[in-house]
Each structure stands twice: as structure tokens, then as C-alpha cells.
Motif scaffolding. Structure first.
Motif, PDB file in Angstrom:
ATOM      1  N   ASN A   2       0.818  -1.211   0.000  1.00 16.29           N
ATOM      2  CA  ASN A   2       0.000   0.000   0.000  1.00 16.29           C
ATOM      3  C   ASN A   2       0.852   1.262   0.000  1.00 16.29           C
ATOM      4  OD1 ASN A   2      -2.348   1.546   0.099  1.00 16.29           O
ATOM      5  ND2 ASN A   2      -2.316   1.637   2.328  1.00 16.29           N
ATOM      6  N   GLU A   3       1.968   1.251   0.772  1.00 19.11           N
ATOM      7  CA  GLU A   3       2.812   2.445   0.878  1.00 19.11           C
ATOM      8  C   GLU A   3       4.292   2.090   0.755  1.00 19.11           C
ATOM      9  OE1 GLU A   3       1.693   4.361   4.525  1.00 19.11           O
ATOM     10  OE2 GLU A   3       0.007   5.399   3.577  1.00 19.11           O
ATOM     11  N   GLY A   8       5.098  13.439  -0.517  1.00 19.48           N
ATOM     12  CA  GLY A   8       4.496  12.217   0.013  1.00 19.48           C
ATOM     13  C   GLY A   8       5.507  11.119   0.265  1.00 19.48           C
ATOM     14  N   HIS A  55       3.485   8.098   1.649  1.00 18.54           N
ATOM     15  CA  HIS A  55       2.146   8.218   2.222  1.00 18.54           C
ATOM     16  C   HIS A  55       1.134   8.152   1.077  1.00 18.54           C
ATOM     17  CE1 HIS A  55       3.671   9.156   6.195  1.00 18.54           C
ATOM     18  NE2 HIS A  55       4.430  10.104   5.690  1.00 18.54           N
ATOM     19  N   SER A  56       0.351   7.104   1.029  1.00 22.46           N
ATOM     20  CA  SER A  56      -0.599   6.929  -0.067  1.00 22.46           C
ATOM     21  C   SER A  56      -1.691   7.988  -0.076  1.00 22.46           C
ATOM     22  CB  SER A  56      -1.226   5.532   0.014  1.00 22.46           C
ATOM     23  OG  SER A  56      -1.885   5.343   1.255  1.00 22.46           O
ATOM     24  N   SER A  57      -1.939   8.614   1.074  1.00 20.91           N
ATOM     25  CA  SER A  57      -2.951   9.665   1.123  1.00 20.91           C
ATOM     26  C   SER A  57      -2.474  10.953   0.450  1.00 20.91           C
ATOM     27  CB  SER A  57      -3.317   9.976   2.579  1.00 20.91           C
ATOM     28  OG  SER A  57      -2.164  10.389   3.309  1.00 20.91           O
ATOM     29  N   ILE A  58      -1.161  11.078   0.312  1.00 22.80           N
ATOM     30  CA  ILE A  58      -0.581  12.266  -0.330  1.00 22.80           C
ATOM     31  C   ILE A  58      -0.130  11.954  -1.746  1.00 22.80           C
ATOM     32  CG2 ILE A  58       1.237  14.009  -0.185  1.00 22.80           C
ATOM     33  CD1 ILE A  58       1.296  13.553   2.832  1.00 22.80           C
ATOM     34  N   THR A 109      -0.214   8.752  -4.486  1.00 21.48           N
ATOM     35  CA  THR A 109      -0.630   7.394  -4.849  1.00 21.48           C
ATOM     36  C   THR A 109       0.491   6.691  -5.613  1.00 21.48           C
ATOM     37  OG1 THR A 109      -1.575   8.085  -6.975  1.00 21.48           O
ATOM     38  CG2 THR A 109      -3.016   8.154  -5.030  1.00 21.48           C
TER      39      THR A 109
END
Length: 204
Positions: free
Chosen positions: A14-15, A43, A61-64, A66
Motif C-alpha cells: 500500500n505504501e 508524500g 504516504h498513499s494519502s498524499i 498514490t
């Protein structure tokens, strides 16, 4: 072969992603520059380039950022560094001898010479791959003597698979891996092709 094709995705979470990278990207100055530019991506918080193992590990950071955005920016970084000549070998950086150097440089800069150079490099890579595939598929002269038809068919099948991978490599690394669901039918066709290839090797 472009430098992007030599970066092979070995692990994806994921990250966290890991790449197998070519030795020419592991030279001290290049490795430092590559690490700094990847860390500058918004990110990304951890980059480790293992020069002795030819591996690149990136955590983000996948939220920042992808995976798709990370892949695009990584490929952009590699493209820019390659255009600046960072991945050229030392032999290519040696100054030309005086005399006919200007004429040689002019010939090398023409479109025809570049076209022949690209075709020669592609043919060279394909020939090397064919030799490797031939060693793996025919299993030596015994297989050819024992069943020449099957050995020939296996060899030609591998050449076809090799050609298809080579022809679609850029799309596989830049599109299919980035958006696997969008290209799910392409992946299904690929897996089915490998299934048929493995199935044809099974002893009857």
C-alpha cells in the motif's frame, strides 16, 4: 534499452515499493542524485538505494502520493536524468580523437544513423535473449534429437512470448502495472498466454 525498462517492480504494498535497478543507476553520484530527487517527491518519506544489491526501496504516504503518481514522477525523473547523459557508460564519455571527429559526430547526429543505431541495439538485445531462451527451452541437443518437433515448437513459442513482452514492455510498466483493473483484460490475456506456455511444457 531505455533506463525505465531496466527498473523492474519486485514488490508493491500500500505504501511501499521495491525495484530491481540496473548497475549503471547504482554508481555513487547517480545513486545520490536519484535518491535526492525521489525524496523531493511530495508524500515520499523514505528512499533507500542499495548499490551492492541493485535495489531501490521507496516508502510513501498513499494519502498524499498514490502509487500511480509516484510511478509517473519516478519515470519523469529517470527520463530527465537519461536525457542529461547521467546513465551513459564511461566508454561513451571518452573524448573523440582529433582529425575525423567532427565528421563522425555529424554522421552520428543524422536521423539515418540514429535509426540504424536503435535497430542494431534492438537486434542485439533480441539475439542475446534468443540465445538464453534457446538454452532454457531446448535443454541441449538431447531434447532436439529425442523430439525435434516439440523442441522446435517450444523454442518458437518462447520467441513469440519474448517478442510480445518486448513490444508491450513500455505499456506494461507505465500503464498496466499502474492501473491493473483498467487493463484487466490485457492481464487476463497475459496470464492465459503463460498458462498455455507452461501447459505445453508438461510431459505427456
Amino acid at each position: 534499452m531505455t533506463i525505465q525498462k531496466e527498473f523492474v517492480l519486485r514488490y508493491r504494498d500500500n505504501e511501499h515499493v521495491r525495484f530491481q535497478i540496473p548497475p549503471r543507476a547504482c554508481e555513487k553520484k547517480i545513486a545520490q542524485l536519484l535518491t535526492e530527487q525521489i525524496l523531493a517527491i511530495k508524500g515520499v518519506y523514505s528512499v533507500h538505494l542499495y548499490r551492492s544489491q541493485n535495489k531501490l526501496s521507496i516508502r510513501f504516504h498513499s494519502s498524499i502520493c498514490t502509487f500511480s503518481e509516484l510511478a509517473k514522477q519516478l519515470f519523469q525523473i529517470l527520463t530527465e536524468l537519461e536525457s542529461q547523459g547521467w546513465f551513459e557508460s564511461q566508454k561513451q564519455l571518452v573524448l573523440p580523437k582529433p582529425g575525423r571527429s567532427k565528421l563522425k559526430q555529424r554522421l552520428k547526429s543524422t536521423r539515418i544513423s540514429r535509426w540504424f543505431g536503435e535497430k542494431y541495439q534492438a537486434a542485439k538485445e533480441t539475439f542475446q535473449a534468443v540465445k538464453i531462451v534457446g538454452k532454457l527451452t531446448t535443454k541441449g541437443p538431447r531434447a532436439l534429437i529425442r523430439d525435434p518437433e516439440k523442441a522446435t515448437i517450444d523454442f518458437l513459442n518462447d520467441i513469440l512470448v519474448l517478442y510480445l513482452i518486448k513490444a508491450h514492455w513500455t505499456r506494461i510498466t507505465q500503464e498496466w502495472l499502474v492501473r491493473p483493473f483498467v487493463y484487466r483484460y490485457e492481464w487476463l490475456a497475459t496470464f492465459y498466454m503463460f498458462f498455455l506456455l507452461v501447459r505445453s511444457r508438461r510431459k505427456k
